[in-house]
Write an enzyme that holds these catalytic residues in place. Sequence first.
Site, short mmCIF file in Angstrom:
data_model
loop_
_atom_site.label_atom_id
_atom_site.label_comp_id
_atom_site.label_asym_id
_atom_site.label_seq_id
_atom_site.Cartn_x
_atom_site.Cartn_y
_atom_site.Cartn_z
CB ALA A 168 -0.92 0.01 1.22
CE LYS A 169 5.57 4.36 -0.40
NZ LYS A 169 6.48 3.62 0.48
#
Length: 658
Positions: free
Chosen positions: A273-274
Amino acid sequence: PLSRRVPVLENLGFAVIDERSYRVARDEGDMNFALHDMILELAEGEEFDLEEHAARLQEAFLAVWRGEAGDDHYNRLVLHAGLDWREVAALRAYGSYLRQIRAPFGQAYLSDTLKRHTGVTARLMELYRLRFDPDSGKSMEQIRRRQKKIVGEIEEALEQVPSLDEDRIIRHFLNLILTTLRTNFYQRTKEGAPPPTIAFKLDSARVEGSPSPRPFAEIFVFSPRVEGIHLRGGRIARGGLRWSDRAQDFRTEVLGLLKAQQVKNVVIVPTGAKGGFVPKWLPHGGSREEIMAEGVAAYKLFVSSLLDITDNLAGSKVVPPERVVRHDDDDPYLVVAADKGTATFSDYANEISLDHRFWLGDAFASGGSAGYDHKKMGITARGAWEAVKRHFREMDWDIQKQPFRAIGVGDMSGDVFGNGMLLSKQTRLVAAFDHRDIFIDPDPDPASSWKERKRMFGLERSSWQDYDRKLISKGGGVFSRSLKSIELSPQIQELLDLSAKTVTPNELIRAILRCKADLLWFGGIGTYVAAEHETPEQIGDRANDAVRISASELRVSVIGEGANLGITQLGRIAFARAGGRINTDAIDNSAGVNSSDLEVNIKIALGAARAAGKLTLEERNALLASMTEEVAERCLRNNYLQTLAISLGQKHGVADLG
C-alpha cells in the site's frame, strides 16, 4: 477588502454593478462596523428568485470566506443547479480526482460543463444523496432500484448533449459516484458541523480512465487545506504515507511507489500500500518550524479522514463507521508507516488511531516512539547494502576492505543515503547531489571523508553546505543548485570528463550521473535514469526531467537502489543488458518494509496479552526494544537470501524453467 469579496461573488455567478461602504459607529463601546452595500446581477443577465436561493448563497459565501470551501467556478452550481456548498464541494472533489487520474480536462472546463447541463448535474447529486445519505431510510434493495432509474434518466439526457467531450465529462462524474464505496460526507463532528474534509473510498478497478495497475481500493481525501490519496493492493496491505510536493499529480507518484511496494511485500505481507498528501496552506516564506507545523496539521487531517470511513473491530465483531453507508464488504485492515517527509509523524498517526479507538491502537502506524526507528536502525540502507556487497563480491571485490569510487543521490541528513554512505569505511564518495546542493570531492581520503560524513549524519539537520571545506580534496566544493552557473576546476573537469569551464547546475548533475565510478547509490527522491526511448510522460517525474539521463550513458558497474524509483524498469533492463549489475528497488530496499511488518505483527500478537491484563504497555515496549537486533537480523537475512536467489536464478538461466 473589495478585492477579496468580489471574486467570491463572481464565482457564485454574479457581476458586481456597484458598491457603497459605510462606517457604523456604536453609541456605546469602542466597536465599529463596516457595512458594504453591493448591487449584483447574474453574470448572464437573466432574472432569478433571490428569496429561493438566499440561504444557500449566504452559506456558500461564508464557507468560502472561512476557508471551508474552494473559491472557483464550481460555486455557480449553488445558484444554477440548486445545490448547497457541501454538495458543490463533493463535485469539486471528484473533479480534483479526475485531474489525478490524468483526465484530459481542466477544472474550468469540468465546472463549465456541469453548469451548462444543470439538469443532469442535479440528477448526479440526487444519485449521490441516494447512495450515501444515512437518513434516507431506504434499504439497499430500494437504493439499487432507484439508482437504476436515475442512471437511466441521466443516460437518456446525455443523448441530447451535442459535445462528445461534455458527454465524456458527465459520464466521468457518473462513473465516480457509482464506483464510490463509502464517504464521510454525511458524518458530523462533535459540534454537529460537517467534517473539514470530503473523503471517498473508490473501487479502483471500476474507475474508468484510471491508469494501470489499478489497486484493490483507494481513499481520496479533499479539502481546501489538504489533498491526499491512499492506494491499497489488497485487503491486507501496508505501506508509508509521504508528504508530496507534486500537487498536480501526486497520485501518479504514489501509484509508481505502490508498484514497488507490491513487489516488496510479496515476501512479507500479501500486498503493498502507499499514500501521499499535499498540504495546500503552507505559509509563503514561512520558517521551517511554521512549514512543519502546517504540514503536521495537514497530515493529521489526512490520516483522520482515512480512519473516518474505515471499519473497526470490537473483539472479532466488525463495527462500521458511524453515518457511513457502505457499498462494499467489511474492511477493517488499515496500516500505515512513515515515508518521505513523515519520518517522525508515526506518533501523530497513532494518537489519531487511539482517539478513534481503532482496533490496532499504536500498531496502526509503525516506526513511532514505541516502534522500530528505521533511521536509527539504518535498516533500509543495511538491507540494500547486502545487495551492493553481493554485486561486488561476485566481481571478486570486497568493498568492506578495498576502496571503491561512488557517486550518489541524496545527502547525509537522509535515512537511506546517510546510513548507506557510512556502511563501508572504504567508500570514496566523489560526487553527490540532492534538491538543494551539489557536492564534489575529486580525490577523497576514505578515512577522513567517512568521519566527516559521520559527523554530518549526527547533526539534527544538515545539508552538503555543512561539509568542512578543508576536508574536500583540491578543486572540489559544494555548490548550490540555485546558482545560475558554476565555474569548474581542472580537477572537476577531469573527474567528470567535461571540457566546459562553466556549466549550469543541471548540466553538472547530468555529468555526475554520467561519471565513471564503481557504485551509483540512490538514496534520494526522484527518477534520474530511464531507457533511451522513454518519454517524460511515461516516466512521470516532471521535477527531474531536466537532469535525467538515459541508461546507455551510465558508466558505473553497480547500482544500489536504497531509494525507490531512482531508475525506471526499462532503464534497469537497458543497464543490465549493457553489463551493469542491478536488482530493483523492490529487492534492494525491502528491509525497511520488512521491519515495519514485523513491528506491526508483534504488536498485534501482543495485543491479546495486553487486553487480558497480562502485559502492561511499558512491559510491551521494553520487550519490543529488546528485540530490535533480532528483528534487524531477520530482515537482513531475507535481503541476503533474496539476492542469493536472484544470482542463482541468473546462473541457472532457462534451466530453472524446466
